[in-house]
Design a protein around this motif. Sequence first.
Motif, PDB file in Angstrom:
ATOM      1  N   LEU A   2     -25.684 -37.892  17.756  1.00  0.00           N
ATOM      2  CA  LEU A   2     -26.576 -37.319  19.219  1.00  0.00           C
ATOM      3  C   LEU A   2     -25.538 -36.366  20.037  1.00  0.00           C
ATOM      4  O   LEU A   2     -26.317 -35.609  20.712  1.00  0.00           O
ATOM      5  CB  LEU A   2     -27.696 -38.618  19.591  1.00  0.00           C
ATOM      6  CG  LEU A   2     -28.746 -38.589  18.810  1.00  0.00           C
ATOM      7  CD1 LEU A   2     -29.189 -39.459  19.580  1.00  0.00           C
ATOM      8  CD2 LEU A   2     -29.727 -37.953  18.300  1.00  0.00           C
ATOM      9  N   ASN A   3     -24.915 -36.729  20.433  1.00  0.00           N
ATOM     10  CA  ASN A   3     -24.191 -36.196  21.502  1.00  0.00           C
ATOM     11  C   ASN A   3     -23.562 -34.536  21.233  1.00  0.00           C
ATOM     12  O   ASN A   3     -24.234 -33.837  22.012  1.00  0.00           O
ATOM     13  CB  ASN A   3     -22.640 -36.325  21.194  1.00  0.00           C
ATOM     14  CG  ASN A   3     -22.746 -38.351  22.167  1.00  0.00           C
ATOM     15  OD1 ASN A   3     -23.388 -38.261  22.886  1.00  0.00           O
ATOM     16  ND2 ASN A   3     -21.279 -38.486  21.422  1.00  0.00           N
ATOM     17  N   GLN A   4     -23.696 -34.418  19.546  1.00  0.00           N
ATOM     18  CA  GLN A   4     -24.238 -33.057  19.468  1.00  0.00           C
ATOM     19  C   GLN A   4     -25.536 -31.939  19.723  1.00  0.00           C
ATOM     20  O   GLN A   4     -25.639 -30.650  20.040  1.00  0.00           O
ATOM     21  CB  GLN A   4     -24.539 -32.769  18.056  1.00  0.00           C
ATOM     22  CG  GLN A   4     -23.138 -33.416  16.977  1.00  0.00           C
ATOM     23  CD  GLN A   4     -22.835 -33.530  15.152  1.00  0.00           C
ATOM     24  OE1 GLN A   4     -23.920 -32.868  15.190  1.00  0.00           O
ATOM     25  NE2 GLN A   4     -22.515 -34.161  14.763  1.00  0.00           N
ATOM     26  N   LYS A   6     -26.068 -32.293  23.111  1.00  0.00           N
ATOM     27  CA  LYS A   6     -25.697 -31.612  25.315  1.00  0.00           C
ATOM     28  C   LYS A   6     -25.741 -30.761  24.817  1.00  0.00           C
ATOM     29  O   LYS A   6     -25.000 -29.548  23.945  1.00  0.00           O
ATOM     30  CB  LYS A   6     -25.196 -32.380  24.939  1.00  0.00           C
ATOM     31  CG  LYS A   6     -24.336 -34.319  25.144  1.00  0.00           C
ATOM     32  CD  LYS A   6     -23.642 -34.618  25.514  1.00  0.00           C
ATOM     33  CE  LYS A   6     -23.270 -36.089  26.041  1.00  0.00           C
ATOM     34  NZ  LYS A   6     -22.599 -37.141  26.369  1.00  0.00           N
ATOM     35  N   LEU A  27     -32.219 -41.485  22.211  1.00  0.00           N
ATOM     36  CA  LEU A  27     -31.374 -40.719  23.495  1.00  0.00           C
ATOM     37  C   LEU A  27     -30.764 -41.580  25.234  1.00  0.00           C
ATOM     38  O   LEU A  27     -29.754 -41.420  25.204  1.00  0.00           O
ATOM     39  CB  LEU A  27     -32.247 -39.491  24.121  1.00  0.00           C
ATOM     40  CG  LEU A  27     -32.482 -38.273  22.956  1.00  0.00           C
ATOM     41  CD1 LEU A  27     -33.412 -37.662  24.342  1.00  0.00           C
ATOM     42  CD2 LEU A  27     -31.135 -37.801  22.895  1.00  0.00           C
ATOM     43  N   SER A  30     -27.470 -44.010  23.242  1.00  0.00           N
ATOM     44  CA  SER A  30     -26.523 -43.386  22.731  1.00  0.00           C
ATOM     45  C   SER A  30     -25.689 -42.767  24.454  1.00  0.00           C
ATOM     46  O   SER A  30     -24.799 -41.428  24.214  1.00  0.00           O
ATOM     47  CB  SER A  30     -26.807 -41.749  21.679  1.00  0.00           C
ATOM     48  OG  SER A  30     -27.387 -41.890  20.911  1.00  0.00           O
ATOM     49  N   GLY A  31     -26.447 -42.661  25.357  1.00  0.00           N
ATOM     50  CA  GLY A  31     -25.943 -42.539  26.576  1.00  0.00           C
ATOM     51  C   GLY A  31     -25.712 -40.742  27.488  1.00  0.00           C
ATOM     52  O   GLY A  31     -25.883 -39.818  28.232  1.00  0.00           O
ATOM     53  N   ILE A  32     -27.416 -40.668  26.249  1.00  0.00           N
ATOM     54  CA  ILE A  32     -27.775 -38.885  26.368  1.00  0.00           C
ATOM     55  C   ILE A  32     -28.776 -38.952  27.661  1.00  0.00           C
ATOM     56  O   ILE A  32     -29.939 -39.380  27.611  1.00  0.00           O
ATOM     57  CB  ILE A  32     -28.482 -38.339  25.207  1.00  0.00           C
ATOM     58  CG1 ILE A  32     -26.605 -37.998  24.419  1.00  0.00           C
ATOM     59  CG2 ILE A  32     -28.804 -36.334  25.544  1.00  0.00           C
ATOM     60  CD1 ILE A  32     -27.611 -37.577  22.996  1.00  0.00           C
ATOM     61  N   THR A  33     -28.890 -37.901  28.674  1.00  0.00           N
ATOM     62  CA  THR A  33     -29.892 -37.847  30.475  1.00  0.00           C
ATOM     63  C   THR A  33     -30.168 -36.672  29.819  1.00  0.00           C
ATOM     64  O   THR A  33     -30.274 -35.823  28.857  1.00  0.00           O
ATOM     65  CB  THR A  33     -29.175 -37.751  31.637  1.00  0.00           C
ATOM     66  OG1 THR A  33     -28.572 -36.896  31.715  1.00  0.00           O
ATOM     67  CG2 THR A  33     -28.352 -39.285  31.310  1.00  0.00           C
ATOM     68  N   ASP A  36     -28.585 -33.386  30.291  1.00  0.00           N
ATOM     69  CA  ASP A  36     -27.796 -33.572  29.153  1.00  0.00           C
ATOM     70  C   ASP A  36     -28.268 -32.036  28.235  1.00  0.00           C
ATOM     71  O   ASP A  36     -27.472 -31.460  27.602  1.00  0.00           O
ATOM     72  CB  ASP A  36     -27.283 -34.238  28.155  1.00  0.00           C
ATOM     73  CG  ASP A  36     -26.288 -34.830  28.838  1.00  0.00           C
ATOM     74  OD1 ASP A  36     -25.727 -34.941  29.857  1.00  0.00           O
ATOM     75  OD2 ASP A  36     -26.186 -36.203  28.642  1.00  0.00           O
TER      76      ASP A  36
END
Length: 85
Positions: A2-4, A6, A27, A30-33, A36
């Motif tokens: 999921l970092n993709q 950002k 999210l 996965s550490g996505i805010t 992001d």
Amino acid sequence: MLNQLKGKRVSIGNEGSSTLALTKDLLEASGITDQDISAQKLNPNEAIAKLKSGELDAVFVVAAAEAPILKKFYTIPGVRLMNFD
């Protein structure tokens, strides 16, 4: 994986949907805010239209693999479906 997302324009599901609830959890895990990604709260049909026109980079949909709505995504060139267990 999921970092993709950002920096991407992402449909995270419409208000009141299970897609929105699950997407927020995924999210967050996965550490996505919100800062992001450029999140849009769209229903699947709106998301399909924006994905086709290039206004979206990714779409979250919670549905069974054989759900009719997913067949619409299969017809968009370049779209890859991803599965989360």
